[in-house]
Design a protein around this motif. Structure first.
Motif, mmCIF file in Angstrom:
data_model
loop_
_atom_site.group_PDB
_atom_site.id
_atom_site.type_symbol
_atom_site.label_atom_id
_atom_site.label_comp_id
_atom_site.label_asym_id
_atom_site.label_seq_id
_atom_site.Cartn_x
_atom_site.Cartn_y
_atom_site.Cartn_z
ATOM 1 N N ASN A 194 -14.654 7.206 7.217
ATOM 2 C CA ASN A 194 -13.965 7.567 5.977
ATOM 3 C C ASN A 194 -14.279 9.046 5.701
ATOM 4 O OD1 ASN A 194 -13.456 8.056 3.186
ATOM 5 N ND2 ASN A 194 -13.511 5.850 2.811
ATOM 6 N N GLY A 229 -16.186 -3.296 1.341
ATOM 7 C CA GLY A 229 -15.990 -1.862 1.580
ATOM 8 C C GLY A 229 -16.915 -0.983 0.760
ATOM 9 N N ARG A 230 -17.068 -1.345 -0.493
ATOM 10 C CA ARG A 230 -17.897 -0.526 -1.380
ATOM 11 C C ARG A 230 -19.363 -0.539 -0.930
ATOM 12 N NH1 ARG A 230 -16.205 0.344 -7.420
ATOM 13 N NH2 ARG A 230 -14.456 1.076 -6.204
ATOM 14 N N THR A 259 0.860 -1.181 0.000
ATOM 15 C CA THR A 259 0.000 0.000 0.000
ATOM 16 C C THR A 259 0.897 1.232 0.000
ATOM 17 O OG1 THR A 259 -1.908 1.039 1.071
ATOM 18 C CG2 THR A 259 -0.216 0.192 2.543
ATOM 19 N N MET A 282 -15.138 -7.466 5.170
ATOM 20 C CA MET A 282 -15.935 -6.295 4.788
ATOM 21 C C MET A 282 -16.011 -6.148 3.274
ATOM 22 S SD MET A 282 -15.188 -2.348 5.801
ATOM 23 C CE MET A 282 -13.736 -2.256 4.814
ATOM 24 N N ARG A 331 -4.927 -5.658 2.903
ATOM 25 C CA ARG A 331 -4.690 -4.201 2.828
ATOM 26 C C ARG A 331 -5.987 -3.405 2.709
ATOM 27 N NH1 ARG A 331 -2.384 -3.125 -3.285
ATOM 28 N NH2 ARG A 331 -4.128 -4.068 -4.403
ATOM 29 N N TRP A 379 -2.478 6.458 -1.548
ATOM 30 C CA TRP A 379 -3.727 5.690 -1.742
ATOM 31 C C TRP A 379 -4.606 5.817 -0.509
ATOM 32 C CZ3 TRP A 379 -7.131 2.167 0.050
ATOM 33 C CH2 TRP A 379 -8.024 1.590 -0.864
ATOM 34 N N ARG A 422 -8.200 7.857 -0.504
ATOM 35 C CA ARG A 422 -9.442 7.054 -0.436
ATOM 36 C C ARG A 422 -10.172 7.169 0.891
ATOM 37 N NH1 ARG A 422 -9.960 3.349 -5.020
ATOM 38 N NH2 ARG A 422 -8.215 4.009 -6.294
ATOM 39 N N CYS A 428 -19.863 -0.167 15.111
ATOM 40 C CA CYS A 428 -19.658 1.266 14.899
ATOM 41 C C CYS A 428 -20.852 2.116 15.343
ATOM 42 C CB CYS A 428 -19.340 1.534 13.433
ATOM 43 S SG CYS A 428 -17.768 0.829 12.967
#
Ligand code: COA
Length: 324
Positions: free
Chosen positions: A254, A219-220, A28, A217, A156, A32, A36, A117
């Motif tokens: 995020n 993520g998207r 990574t 996860m 990652r 990046w 992101r 969360c």
């Protein structure tokens, strides 16, 4: 009776792990991760530290109690402790019971709850409902997670997102505002969608003393869920209350999610304080850590109106409208 925050505290472990540090152990790079997610660094416990979750919870709570004590609260006035965590040190006893003892509030009612969360939102609204009912007057609410227990540093796409930490608030019933809307929780909505549980999950947290299972996860899918559902929920909440807050204190998952929520609410980014750049996603701890920073810096003051909003595994989400 209305609930008022009279103390806040936060704790993160000393060790800072930058994006460049991660780039030394996986494929990574800083550019990046920053572009992101907005994350520059996170704090993680040393792997061999003991009782990580309890340690973080105790330290954040001590700080919140000291602030509340400066406003006249006695430690023995705390009648209930609720700890939101999905990474406790043991299956039982509950972290909250150990915390009560270690803080010298041994006889308080104490329990943990788990909603990842969204955990702090669940704990906060439970506490304010108890206070509203007249059952308890002073409640310590803690959000703590040691996500490093669940991270696979070979993955990652998930391991770069999380950090360890704890935040705590002391909520106190204020009888001056009984029956009026002068202060406190003016509205609260919690929702869930268990049909999408697989989008963000962890099979076990008890594989051995220091390590749990591994977090999985999509993520998207999480990103799209947050960007679509969080603004809708906040709009519904604000319309119900009939007001617009000065600040939106969102779960720090995020930076791009925060930006997208601001855009959909047509609100400026300066109404969305953030610290994800320094702490990453500390799960149940993000909102109380941010609250603590905002109180201590004087950015939040008595009388301000704020919306707290959390979202994540479940899938689950919640929002609370508060007048401080
Ligand atoms: N460093 C470099 N490249 C990486 C990377 C990393 N840390 N992680 C993933 N990539 C790569 C992927 O392998 C993929 O490469 P490919 O196109 O060659 O297959 C590329 O980057 C794009 O991956 P993608 O997963 O599509 O990226 P994204 O833009 O969706 O961003 C997240 C990924 C995880 C940052 C983003 O989806 C996200 O933040 N989602 C929300 C997660 C969250 O907040 N979870 C907790 C909620 S409480």
């Amino acid at each position: 009776m209305f609930s008022r925050i009279i103390g806040t505290g936060a704790f993160v472990p000393e060790k800072t792990v930058t994006n460049d540090d991660l780039a030394r152990i996986m494929d990574t790079n800083d550019e990046w991760i920053r572009s992101r997610t907005g994350i520059r660094e996170r704090h993680l416990f040393e792997e061999d530290a003991k009782d990580k979750t309890q340690t973080a919870a105790i330290k954040a709570s001590e700080r919140a109690l000291v602030m509340a004590e400066e406003k006249g609260l006695k430690r023995s006035d705390i009648e209930l402790i609720i700890v939101a965590t999905c990474t406790p040190d043991h299956a039982f006893p509950a972290t909250a019971c150990v915390l009560a003892d270690r803080l010298g509030i041994g006889s308080a009612a104490a329990f943990d709850l788990s909603l990842a969360c969204t955990g702090f939102l669940a704990a906060f609204s439970t506490a304010s409902a108890y206070i509203g009912s007249g059952m308890y007057k002073n409640v310590l609410v803690v959000g703590v997670d040691v996500m490093s227990k669940l991270l696979d540093f070979g993955d990652r796409s998930t391991s770069i997102l999380f950090g360890d930490g704890a935040g705590a608030v002391v909520l106190s019933g204020d009888e001056r505002f009984r029956g009026s809307c002068e202060s406190g929780v003016l509205g609260s909505i919690m929702r869930s969608d268990g049909s999408r549980a697989g989008v963000l999950s962890c099979d076990s947290i008890y594989k051995n003393e220091d390590r749990g299972g591994v977090l999985h996860m999509d993520g998207r899918a999480v990103f799209e869920f947050a960007v679509r559902e969080v603004p809708k929920l906040i709009k519904e909440l604000c319309e119900g209350v009939g007001s617009v807050p000065s600040y939106y204190i969102l779960h720090q998952a995020n930076y791009r999610i925060i930006e997208a929520v601001a855009k959909r609410l047509r609100e400026p980014m300066d109404k969305f304080p953030y610290n994800i750049d320094r702490f990453a996603n500390t799960t149940a701890a993000t909102i109380p850590i941010l609250l603590d920073e905002l109180f201590r810096s004087g950015r939040l003051r008595e009388g301000d109106e704020v919306v707290l909003s959390g979202f994540g595994a479940g899938l689950s989400l919640g929002a609370i409208y508060l007048r401080l």
